[in-house]
Design an enzyme around this catalytic site. Structure first.
Site, PDB file in Angstrom:
ATOM      1  N   ASP A  12       0.969  -1.250  -0.112  1.00  0.00           N
ATOM      2  CA  ASP A  12      -0.039  -0.007  -0.085  1.00  0.00           C
ATOM      3  C   ASP A  12       1.046   1.207   0.133  1.00  0.00           C
ATOM      4  O   ASP A  12       1.793   1.381   0.849  1.00  0.00           O
ATOM      5  CB  ASP A  12      -0.702  -0.165   1.191  1.00  0.00           C
ATOM      6  CG  ASP A  12      -2.281   0.855   0.932  1.00  0.00           C
ATOM      7  OD1 ASP A  12      -2.155   1.810   0.665  1.00  0.00           O
ATOM      8  OD2 ASP A  12      -3.302   0.004   1.091  1.00  0.00           O
ATOM      9  N   SER A  63      -7.129   3.967  -2.038  1.00  0.00           N
ATOM     10  CA  SER A  63      -7.200   2.455  -1.592  1.00  0.00           C
ATOM     11  C   SER A  63      -8.274   2.030  -2.006  1.00  0.00           C
ATOM     12  O   SER A  63      -8.539   0.871  -2.438  1.00  0.00           O
ATOM     13  CB  SER A  63      -7.061   2.258  -0.056  1.00  0.00           C
ATOM     14  OG  SER A  63      -5.720   2.497   0.226  1.00  0.00           O
ATOM     15  N   ASP A 155      -5.427  14.080   2.527  1.00  0.00           N
ATOM     16  CA  ASP A 155      -5.520  14.215   1.166  1.00  0.00           C
ATOM     17  C   ASP A 155      -5.058  15.537   0.337  1.00  0.00           C
ATOM     18  O   ASP A 155      -5.179  15.501  -0.775  1.00  0.00           O
ATOM     19  CB  ASP A 155      -6.945  13.668   0.774  1.00  0.00           C
ATOM     20  CG  ASP A 155      -7.432  12.544   1.550  1.00  0.00           C
ATOM     21  OD1 ASP A 155      -6.573  11.730   1.523  1.00  0.00           O
ATOM     22  OD2 ASP A 155      -8.617  12.336   1.625  1.00  0.00           O
ATOM     23  N   ARG A 268     -16.975   8.160   0.190  1.00  0.00           N
ATOM     24  CA  ARG A 268     -16.183   6.964   0.527  1.00  0.00           C
ATOM     25  C   ARG A 268     -16.767   6.154   1.524  1.00  0.00           C
ATOM     26  O   ARG A 268     -16.863   6.969   2.706  1.00  0.00           O
ATOM     27  CB  ARG A 268     -14.643   6.973   0.315  1.00  0.00           C
ATOM     28  CG  ARG A 268     -13.804   6.008   0.717  1.00  0.00           C
ATOM     29  CD  ARG A 268     -12.409   6.097   0.433  1.00  0.00           C
ATOM     30  NE  ARG A 268     -11.668   5.362   1.101  1.00  0.00           N
ATOM     31  CZ  ARG A 268     -10.461   5.132   1.371  1.00  0.00           C
ATOM     32  NH1 ARG A 268      -9.717   5.940   0.227  1.00  0.00           N
ATOM     33  NH2 ARG A 268      -9.613   4.634   2.113  1.00  0.00           N
ATOM     34  N   LYS A 344      -5.918  -2.202   6.914  1.00  0.00           N
ATOM     35  CA  LYS A 344      -6.082  -2.481   5.541  1.00  0.00           C
ATOM     36  C   LYS A 344      -7.029  -3.575   5.585  1.00  0.00           C
ATOM     37  O   LYS A 344      -7.187  -3.926   4.280  1.00  0.00           O
ATOM     38  CB  LYS A 344      -4.699  -2.608   4.794  1.00  0.00           C
ATOM     39  CG  LYS A 344      -3.802  -1.157   5.105  1.00  0.00           C
ATOM     40  CD  LYS A 344      -4.554  -0.041   4.236  1.00  0.00           C
ATOM     41  CE  LYS A 344      -3.704   1.126   4.477  1.00  0.00           C
ATOM     42  NZ  LYS A 344      -4.055   2.257   3.510  1.00  0.00           N
ATOM     43  N   ASP A 410       1.802   3.341   3.157  1.00  0.00           N
ATOM     44  CA  ASP A 410       0.727   4.374   3.205  1.00  0.00           C
ATOM     45  C   ASP A 410       0.662   4.953   4.451  1.00  0.00           C
ATOM     46  O   ASP A 410       0.590   6.001   4.668  1.00  0.00           O
ATOM     47  CB  ASP A 410      -0.453   3.579   2.671  1.00  0.00           C
ATOM     48  CG  ASP A 410      -1.520   4.792   2.636  1.00  0.00           C
ATOM     49  OD1 ASP A 410      -1.532   5.717   1.975  1.00  0.00           O
ATOM     50  OD2 ASP A 410      -2.656   4.451   3.357  1.00  0.00           O
ATOM     51  N   HIS A 414       1.643   8.609   5.399  1.00  0.00           N
ATOM     52  CA  HIS A 414       0.399   9.624   5.989  1.00  0.00           C
ATOM     53  C   HIS A 414       0.990  10.474   7.017  1.00  0.00           C
ATOM     54  O   HIS A 414       0.377  11.606   7.444  1.00  0.00           O
ATOM     55  CB  HIS A 414      -0.790   9.043   6.072  1.00  0.00           C
ATOM     56  CG  HIS A 414      -1.698   8.708   5.006  1.00  0.00           C
ATOM     57  ND1 HIS A 414      -1.979   9.751   4.010  1.00  0.00           N
ATOM     58  CD2 HIS A 414      -2.182   7.644   4.517  1.00  0.00           C
ATOM     59  CE1 HIS A 414      -2.910   8.977   3.049  1.00  0.00           C
ATOM     60  NE2 HIS A 414      -2.899   7.921   3.301  1.00  0.00           N
ATOM     61  N   ASP A 451      -1.356  -0.061  -4.718  1.00  0.00           N
ATOM     62  CA  ASP A 451      -2.645   0.483  -5.049  1.00  0.00           C
ATOM     63  C   ASP A 451      -2.453   1.966  -5.457  1.00  0.00           C
ATOM     64  O   ASP A 451      -3.432   2.482  -6.076  1.00  0.00           O
ATOM     65  CB  ASP A 451      -3.359   0.276  -3.933  1.00  0.00           C
ATOM     66  CG  ASP A 451      -3.245   0.857  -2.537  1.00  0.00           C
ATOM     67  OD1 ASP A 451      -1.953   1.220  -2.381  1.00  0.00           O
ATOM     68  OD2 ASP A 451      -4.250   1.154  -1.807  1.00  0.00           O
ATOM     69  N   HIS A 452      -1.400   2.682  -5.074  1.00  0.00           N
ATOM     70  CA  HIS A 452      -1.251   4.227  -5.329  1.00  0.00           C
ATOM     71  C   HIS A 452       0.244   4.615  -4.730  1.00  0.00           C
ATOM     72  O   HIS A 452       0.392   3.772  -4.074  1.00  0.00           O
ATOM     73  CB  HIS A 452      -2.395   5.003  -4.910  1.00  0.00           C
ATOM     74  CG  HIS A 452      -2.532   4.640  -3.310  1.00  0.00           C
ATOM     75  ND1 HIS A 452      -1.732   5.366  -2.356  1.00  0.00           N
ATOM     76  CD2 HIS A 452      -3.678   3.999  -2.685  1.00  0.00           C
ATOM     77  CE1 HIS A 452      -2.249   5.099  -1.056  1.00  0.00           C
ATOM     78  NE2 HIS A 452      -3.255   4.052  -1.411  1.00  0.00           N
ATOM     79  N   HIS A 473      -1.441  11.078  -0.722  1.00  0.00           N
ATOM     80  CA  HIS A 473      -0.958  10.040  -1.745  1.00  0.00           C
ATOM     81  C   HIS A 473      -0.289  10.873  -2.788  1.00  0.00           C
ATOM     82  O   HIS A 473      -0.416  12.098  -2.930  1.00  0.00           O
ATOM     83  CB  HIS A 473      -2.079   9.403  -2.347  1.00  0.00           C
ATOM     84  CG  HIS A 473      -2.873   8.495  -1.231  1.00  0.00           C
ATOM     85  ND1 HIS A 473      -4.265   7.945  -1.513  1.00  0.00           N
ATOM     86  CD2 HIS A 473      -2.616   8.180   0.151  1.00  0.00           C
ATOM     87  CE1 HIS A 473      -4.542   7.407  -0.485  1.00  0.00           C
ATOM     88  NE2 HIS A 473      -3.523   7.216   0.481  1.00  0.00           N
TER      89      HIS A 473
HETATM   90  O1  LIG Z   1      -6.402   6.892   5.318  1.00  0.00           O
HETATM   91  C1  LIG Z   1      -7.361   7.157   4.245  1.00  0.00           C
HETATM   92  O2  LIG Z   1      -8.643   7.236   4.368  1.00  0.00           O
HETATM   93  C2  LIG Z   1      -6.826   7.154   2.911  1.00  0.00           C
HETATM   94  C3  LIG Z   1      -6.519   8.991   2.719  1.00  0.00           C
HETATM   95  O3  LIG Z   1      -7.636   9.690   2.898  1.00  0.00           O
HETATM   96  O4  LIG Z   1      -5.891   6.433   2.768  1.00  0.00           O
HETATM   97  P1  LIG Z   1      -6.163   5.108   1.783  1.00  0.00           P
HETATM   98  O5  LIG Z   1      -6.901   5.559   0.455  1.00  0.00           O
HETATM   99  O6  LIG Z   1      -4.820   4.553   1.460  1.00  0.00           O
HETATM  100  O7  LIG Z   1      -6.817   4.189   2.581  1.00  0.00           O
HETATM  101 MN   LIG Z   2      -4.069   2.531  -0.227  1.00  0.00          MN
HETATM  102 MN   LIG Z   3      -3.653   5.962   2.248  1.00  0.00          MN
END
Ligand SMILES: O=C(O)[C@@H](CO)OP(=O)(O)O
Ligand SMILES: [Mn+2]
Ligand SMILES: [Mn+2]
Length: 524
Positions: A12, A63, A155, A268, A344, A410, A414, A451-452, A473
């Site tokens: 990740d 993600s 973000d 999301r 995750k 990831d 962050h 994934d990114h 990201h």
């Molecule tokens: O932590 C999250 O919610 C996102 C960033 O907003 O990260 P990821 O998409 O890697 O889960």
């Molecule tokens: Mn991710």
């Molecule tokens: Mn992330």
């Protein structure tokens, strides 16, 4: 059992830097990835924008959209785009849910509340959706709006919250008059309040309930004052700022009470499900004590979980992800295994299966509990435990397809800590070293991708040209390796034509299963 077996590793947030700015992936000591790069079939994948169904190529990957694409071999228009379209066509405001919530608040002399991430990161939400909805609410006769703002900085730039607050307040000021009254009512950093995911820490949601619904917490005259004061006191970046309540004469300006309506404007699902459960569930809700639950109408921006139907009301239909790899493997009688740690876990299960939380009969899922810390404090996270578990799954000789997610690049990325993120990436490499040895012994082909990006870009140039810490990201491509005793050749490996949705077809090709016509092409 198929005579071919595949393991897919998602690292990740491990992308490929273009600028070299804050590139923790290259800085890290990764002997295994370095070796694979020299000896294995390798290409790079597009993991952002149009490759994963986002509105434009300025949208970084994330993600949700990444694991959706990896898990289904197709590119669907995603929440960010679907909400834009629904607003532009007016469909949202014609929907039964919008009308029901608006009429409810109007009929009761109540308030229309919005809760969500105040950001234009387009990962969980977009402030432009919020502003349009507030304006529409006024146009359609709502008298009172309150907004509960979750501060991002994950973000978007790490301390940019004041810009978004000012933007929202300017919008509300232009609408406020004798007939309409809109205000910010409460808020807090997204990693401290409300936006927990995968039930890692219900206390965050409890705090959100107390803050937004009950109006309990430290009071400030306005949101900018709250951010400034709390930042001075704690030194925290936006995502970690404590919760706050806006009050006048000691009275919260926007408690959520009987007769009100509430919209969670995040599109999301992972970090929106728990609050939705708290609003939707009846007396059987046990995760925390909600006190007397106000009698309100509640809706989410999207349906966040297509199996559990959370929330019961929503404004925009989610992408209808069909023909996922799990479904196809299930039909073919092949067994799959998925593992990650809590942070995750839902990525390799729920996102993987098209935002559905129920598993197919042929699947086994394993969650390893995550530490409850800021991950710069434990950058190795559960990489060792995930590897142990993978090795056990391989040795069980039960699974045709094994997938996993190592969160380190990831989750540590962050935090903005370069040193910790380097250790995070090194932990993943060590996990791979151990995994590959056993995988080879048991005849698995291992595909390694991401994934990114995130860890690959820990610094950025801001608008003034200064170098600042980046917590978001990246828009970079991600690597794709095939590690196998069998000979595979990636077609056009030097091109940039592949994206995340080309991975699943490649897995099926190796397993000798025909991919549906709706899928993208295999890389081999
Ligand atoms: O932590 C999250 O919610 C996102 C960033 O907003 O990260 P990821 O998409 O890697 O889960
Ligand atoms: Mn991710
Ligand atoms: Mn992330």
């Amino acid at each position: 059992m198929s005579n071919k077996k595949v393991i897919l590793v998602v690292m990740d947030g491990v992308g490929i830097s273009v600028t070299g700015l804050g590139d923790a992936v290259t800085e890290a000591n990764t002997p295994t990835l370095d070796r694979l790069r020299k000896v294995c079939p390798y290409t790079t994948l597009k993991a952002h924008g149009s490759a994963v169904g986002l509105p434009t190529d300025d949208d970084m990957g994330n993600s949700e959209v990444g694991h959706n694409a990896l898990g289904c071999g197709q590119i669907y228009s995603q929440g960010a785009k679907l909400v834009n379209e629904s607003i532009e066509s007016g469909k949202m405001f014609d929907s039964a849910t919008w009308k029901e919530l608006l009429e409810n608040a109007k009929a009761n002399g109540g308030t229309l509340h919005f809760i969500g991430l105040l950001s234009d990161g387009n990962v969980h939400s977009n402030i432009s959706h919020l502003k349009t909805m507030i304006a529409k609410a006024k146009e359609q006769g709502a008298a009172k709006v309150r907004v509960h703002v979750l501060l991002d900085g994950r973000d978007v730039p790490a301390t940019s919250a004041p810009l978004y607050i000012e933007d929202l307040e300017k919008c509300m000021a232009s609408l406020n008059d004798g007939t309409f009254d809109a205000k910010i009512a409460s808020g807090g950093g997204r990693m401290k309040v409300t936006m927990d995911r995968y039930q890692a820490d219900w206390d965050m949601v409890k705090l959100g309930w107390e803050t937004h619904v009950k109006g309990e917490g430290r009071q400030f005259a306005n949101a900018l004052e709250a951010v400034e004061t709390l930042r001075n006191e704690t030194g925290a970046i936006d995502q970690d700022l404590p919760a706050f309540v806006i009050a006048e004469n000691g009275e919260p300006v926007g408690k959520i009470v009987d007769g009100d309506s509430v919209i969670l404007f995040n599109f999301r699902g992972d970090r929106a499900i728990e609050l939705s459960m708290a609003f939707d569930a009846g007396d059987d809700f046990t995760y925390f004590d909600r006190g007397v639950k106000p009698d309100v109408k509640y809706a989410g921006m999207l349906e966040y979980d297509g199996d559990l139907h959370i929330p019961s009301k929503y404004l925009v239909n989610p992408p209808e992800i069909k023909e996922t790899m799990s479904e196809i493997l299930d039909k073919a009688g092949l067994k799959s295994y998925a593992v990650s740690e809590t942070q995750k876990y839902g990525h390799v299960t729920y996102f993987w299966n098209g935002n559905r939380s129920e598993k197919f009969a042929s699947e086994e899922w394993k969650e390893i509990p995550s530490d409850r810390v800021s991950f710069d404090q434990r950058p190795w996270m559960k990489s060792a435990e995930i590897t142990d578990d993978l090795i056990e799954a391989i040795k069980s000789e039960k699974f045709d397809f094994i997938r996993c997610n190592y969160p380190n690049g990831d989750m540590v990325g962050h935090t903005g800590s370069m040193d910790a993120t380097i250790i995070g990436v090194e932990s993943v490499d060590l996990g791979l070293t151990r995994l590959l040895k056993v995988a080879e012994e048991y005849g698995y082909t291992v595909l390694i991708t991401a994934d990114h990006g995130n860890a690959d870009e820990m610094l950025e140039k801001n608008k003034k040209g200064e170098i600042t810490v980046r917590t978001a990201h990246s828009l970079n491509r991600v690597p794709f390796y095939i590690v196998s005793k069998d000979k595979y050749e990636i077609k056009d490996a030097d091109s940039t034509k592949y994206g995340l949705a080309n991975v699943a077809p490649t897995v099926l090709k190796i397993l000798g299963i025909e991919a549906p016509a709706s899928w993208e092409e295999s890389m081999i």
